[in-house]
Design a protein around this motif. Structure first.
Motif, PDB file in Angstrom:
ATOM      1  N   GLY B  15       0.839  -1.202   0.000  1.00 25.90           N
ATOM      2  CA  GLY B  15       0.000   0.000   0.000  1.00 25.90           C
ATOM      3  C   GLY B  15       0.867   1.242   0.000  1.00 25.90           C
ATOM      4  O   GLY B  15       2.001   1.218   0.462  1.00 25.90           O
ATOM      5  N   PHE B  16       0.353   2.314  -0.582  1.00 25.94           N
ATOM      6  CA  PHE B  16       1.020   3.609  -0.489  1.00 25.94           C
ATOM      7  C   PHE B  16       0.139   4.521   0.336  1.00 25.94           C
ATOM      8  O   PHE B  16      -1.051   4.611   0.075  1.00 25.94           O
ATOM      9  N   LYS B  17       0.744   5.198   1.295  1.00 21.67           N
ATOM     10  CA  LYS B  17      -0.039   6.065   2.180  1.00 21.67           C
ATOM     11  C   LYS B  17      -1.248   5.288   2.695  1.00 21.67           C
ATOM     12  O   LYS B  17      -1.099   4.303   3.375  1.00 21.67           O
ATOM     13  N   HIS B  18      -2.471   5.701   2.308  1.00 22.41           N
ATOM     14  CA  HIS B  18      -3.637   4.992   2.827  1.00 22.41           C
ATOM     15  C   HIS B  18      -4.293   4.124   1.773  1.00 22.41           C
ATOM     16  O   HIS B  18      -5.371   3.598   1.957  1.00 22.41           O
ATOM     17  N   LYS B  19      -3.587   4.018   0.632  1.00 23.25           N
ATOM     18  CA  LYS B  19      -4.215   3.320  -0.470  1.00 23.25           C
ATOM     19  C   LYS B  19      -3.612   1.928  -0.622  1.00 23.25           C
ATOM     20  O   LYS B  19      -2.391   1.781  -0.738  1.00 23.25           O
ATOM     21  N   LYS B  20      -4.465   0.902  -0.613  1.00 21.86           N
ATOM     22  CA  LYS B  20      -3.985  -0.458  -0.846  1.00 21.86           C
ATOM     23  C   LYS B  20      -3.852  -0.657  -2.347  1.00 21.86           C
ATOM     24  O   LYS B  20      -4.820  -0.542  -3.088  1.00 21.86           O
ATOM     25  N   SER B  41      -4.917   0.083 -16.757  1.00 20.91           N
ATOM     26  CA  SER B  41      -3.883   0.951 -16.220  1.00 20.91           C
ATOM     27  C   SER B  41      -4.223   1.347 -14.777  1.00 20.91           C
ATOM     28  O   SER B  41      -5.359   1.647 -14.464  1.00 20.91           O
ATOM     29  N   GLY B  42      -3.242   1.268 -13.906  1.00 22.59           N
ATOM     30  CA  GLY B  42      -3.449   1.638 -12.502  1.00 22.59           C
ATOM     31  C   GLY B  42      -3.858   0.483 -11.611  1.00 22.59           C
ATOM     32  O   GLY B  42      -4.114   0.668 -10.427  1.00 22.59           O
ATOM     33  N   CYS B  43      -3.894  -0.744 -12.156  1.00 24.49           N
ATOM     34  CA  CYS B  43      -4.367  -1.871 -11.352  1.00 24.49           C
ATOM     35  C   CYS B  43      -3.263  -2.437 -10.463  1.00 24.49           C
ATOM     36  O   CYS B  43      -3.522  -3.256  -9.594  1.00 24.49           O
ATOM     37  N   GLY B  44      -2.016  -2.005 -10.682  1.00 24.13           N
ATOM     38  CA  GLY B  44      -0.938  -2.449  -9.799  1.00 24.13           C
ATOM     39  C   GLY B  44       0.080  -3.367 -10.462  1.00 24.13           C
ATOM     40  O   GLY B  44       0.892  -3.990  -9.770  1.00 24.13           O
ATOM     41  N   LYS B  45       0.081  -3.444 -11.777  1.00 25.67           N
ATOM     42  CA  LYS B  45       1.016  -4.337 -12.479  1.00 25.67           C
ATOM     43  C   LYS B  45       2.465  -3.924 -12.216  1.00 25.67           C
ATOM     44  O   LYS B  45       3.295  -4.752 -11.840  1.00 25.67           O
ATOM     45  N   THR B  46       2.735  -2.635 -12.427  1.00 26.72           N
ATOM     46  CA  THR B  46       4.103  -2.161 -12.255  1.00 26.72           C
ATOM     47  C   THR B  46       4.553  -2.352 -10.808  1.00 26.72           C
ATOM     48  O   THR B  46       5.691  -2.774 -10.543  1.00 26.72           O
ATOM     49  N   THR B  47       3.666  -2.057  -9.868  1.00 26.99           N
ATOM     50  CA  THR B  47       3.999  -2.217  -8.448  1.00 26.99           C
ATOM     51  C   THR B  47       4.382  -3.662  -8.147  1.00 26.99           C
ATOM     52  O   THR B  47       5.402  -3.924  -7.495  1.00 26.99           O
ATOM     53  N   LEU B  48       3.585  -4.602  -8.658  1.00 22.39           N
ATOM     54  CA  LEU B  48       3.869  -6.013  -8.419  1.00 22.39           C
ATOM     55  C   LEU B  48       5.222  -6.395  -9.003  1.00 22.39           C
ATOM     56  O   LEU B  48       6.034  -7.086  -8.371  1.00 22.39           O
TER      57      LEU B  48
END
Ligand SMILES: Nc1ncnc2c1ncn2[C@@H]1O[C@H](COP(=O)(O)OP(=O)(O)O)[C@@H](O)[C@H]1O
Ligand SMILES: [Mg+2]
Lengths: 337, 242
Positions: B15-20, B41-48
């Protein structure tokens, strides 16, 4: 070898950025030259009137670049009327100085020049006044040009290295770099060596120009000046790259100038330190440029030797070591290893 | 031969800040396969992906790559990573960029030359290598980033939207090359995309939405599961359903 490839890369990038190179190498020369002329013109044609003294003192003052008039009687009124900068009265073996002070900088210059012109035995000033530092030709510029040399190295290296690492951060290449097997200390070492090389060249150019073209006094060893400036560059580089992690754009990096650079100028000795409040002097002691100026002034103007400035150099080295360590630690944010 | 996992993800959350951004999720990526991570886009692919590469620390959970727990120093040489945004030195030429990264992997001079030539050929940049990256087009920069990911001959390729900005002909040839790398050189390839025709070419897929895996399996199985002909429809159905 990884460090070498980083150094090669940085060198290539720098060599292709002509503007930055010009800024690094020629801007200091430009400003140095400008200041040279500004301070030289200020110190000239200071008018002084001497009463109650003999020719010897008048002669000594002429040697010190004053326009001297010897008079029997003089007054404050005629000082203002004739725009005389200083009035030196000798009465019963004591000396009294009256300053016009229409411009504080001129008044300061009179005091400074007078102090130099009459140094020696104040009760019996003679033509053969001898000087502890400098000579009759010493200008204010000579006294603070050593600090300027250190300041330029600090300023430009701080900015250029800081922005370089910032760019690497914002463009994602730093992250990219950290998924290769490069070690964190190798990145920092690459930066220190890569930008250190350019800082070294800058130092050499600035020092050679100051000494040979502008004729700034250099009593001590030029090698010692170079060594000091390398340490200054190291501190500036490691502080710049460290602070760049608190900036998100080039503009934010520039915002560090009034916060980090300008306050240090006050403690370089351009403004007299002795007159400052104690607590203010203590603040100066946490600033790298304070030690840099002390060392450079000592070497260039007073001719101090390595042993005499080694304390300043060690403190500068300690600053660099601390900042470099913080740099290595701050990269942990990107990679745990 | 039993199916070996090149990458194992267990209960990873971020999670970033308060966002999971990533809900606790599990994922197995088989060796010698092309695995597609699909999602808007924005679903968390890059983060994963950043967590798999070791660039980002997960809040909870464990990631294992080639039997080593991430982060691991030895792994860094085994993963060829291509970031979503091109991380290139624009003052340098294409060749100098490749050479710089090749040196970081401590390749010998000979290997360096061979690998740089090979990687440049695959992305069809051989003739543009002496041009500064500042003058490259968007597609050329993507290709150079891909070449850099290949340069050290890693066992695993992790590519974040590699074909964005490429023309169909080039895209086709790159996919052919990825398949060849999988078949002939036994590479494991993890790829993210939101282009559905690319999804068809993956061996296995996982669909990510708001940090959760909402569907996974082979392309054919997914199509059967949702009773549709194309991937666009699978996607629309999933998004529409939720
Ligand atoms: N460093 C970060 N700080 C805060 N939020 C982030 C950060 N990185 C990504 N996010 C957020 O996480 C979400 C997923 O981002 P990302 O993984 O880049 O998505 P994708 O690659 O699937 O398009 C987005 O909503 C994005 O705003
Ligand atoms: Mg992404």
């Amino acid at each position: 070898m990884r460090i070498t490839s980083l150094v090669t890369r940085i060198t290539r990038q720098m060599l292709r950025d002509r503007r930055t190179l010009a800024l690094l190498f020629f801007a200091p020369l430009l400003i140095l030259t400008l200041m040279y002329f500004i301070f030289h013109s200020e110190a000239s044609d200071l008018k002084i009137v001497v009463t109650g003294s003999d020719e010897n003192i008048a002669e000594a003052l002429k040697q010190a670049d004053f326009q001297v008039t010897v008079a029997k009687h003089f007054s404050k009124e005629s000082m203002a009327k004739n725009n005389i900068d200083g009035w030196l009265q000798f009465e019963n073996g004591s000396m009294k100085l009256t300053l016009l002070n229409d411009e504080p900088s001129r008044a300061k210059a009179v005091q400074m020049q007078l102090a130099q012109g009459l140094q020696g035995d104040a009760n019996n000033p003679s033509i053969d006044a001898h000087y502890v530092y400098g000579d009759a030709d010493t200008k204010i510029f000579d006294i603070f040009s050593p600090m300027l040399v250190g300041f330029f190295v600090f300023f430009f290296v701080f900015l250029i290295a800081g922005i370089a690492l910032l760019k690497e951060r914002t463009s994602g290449t730093l992250e990219r770099l950290l998924v290769t097997p490069i070690k964190r200390y190798e990145i920092v070492a690459g930066y220190v060596i890569g930008y250190g090389l350019f800082a070294l060249i800058q130092t050499i150019i600035v020092v050679l120009y100051a000494v040979n073209v502008l004729d700034i006094v250099l009593v001590g060893s030029i090698w010692l000046v170079l060594l000091t400036n390398i340490l200054v560059a190291l501190v500036a580089l490691s502080l710049g790259t460290l602070l760049s992690s608190f900036a998100t754009s080039e503009f934010q990096m520039v915002q560090f100038i009034p916060l980090v650079i300008v306050p240090q100028i006050f403690f370089t000795g351009i403004f007299p330190l002795d007159g400052m409040a104690d607590w203010l002097q203590q603040i100066g002691k946490i600033m790298p440029l304070y030690y840099a100026s002390d060392a450079l002034n000592g070497i260039m103007y007073k001719g101090l030797t390595f042993a005499e400035v080694v304390m300043d150099l060690l403190i500068l080295l300690a600053f660099a070591v601390v900042f470099i360590t913080f740099n290595i630690l701050s990269l942990k944010k990107y990679r745990a290893l | 031969m039993r199916a070996v996992n090149a990458i194992t993800i267990e209960e990873i959350a971020k999670g970033f800040k308060h966002k999971k951004v990533i809900q606790p999720l599990n994922l197995n990526i088989a060796e010698r396969k092309i695995f597609g991570l699909l999602g808007p886009s924005g679903c968390g692919k890059t983060t994963l992906i950043k967590m798999i590469v070791g660039m980002m620390k997960p809040d909870t959970g464990k990631i294992t790559v080639l039997d080593c727990e991430v982060p691991n120093e030895a792994l860094l040489s085994e993963i060829g990573y291509m970031a979503q945004s091109d991380a290139l030195y624009t003052e340098l030429t294409g060749a100098e960029n490749l050479e710089f990264f090749a040196k970081l992997y401590r390749l010998s001079k000979k290997e360096q030359r061979e690998r740089i030539q090979y990687a440049a050929e695959i992305v069809q940049l051989t003739n543009d290598l002496s041009i500064r990256v500042a003058y490259y087009s968007g597609g050329m920069k993507r290709r150079l980033s891909l070449a850099i990911a290949l340069v050290q001959n890693p066992k695993i390729l992790i590519l974040d939207e590699p074909t964005v900005g490429m023309d169909p002909v080039l895209k086709q040839s790159i996919w052919k090359e990825l398949e060849r790398l999988k078949n002939d050189e036994h590479k494991t390839i993890l790829i993210t995309t939101h282009v559905m025709d690319e999804a068809e070419r993956c061996d296995n897929l996982a669909m990510l939405r708001e940090g959760k895996i909402i569907a996974s399996g082979t392309p054919a199985a997914l199509k059967t599961q949702y009773g549709v002909q194309t991937f666009d429809e699978v996607f629309l159905k999933i998004v529409g359903e939720l």
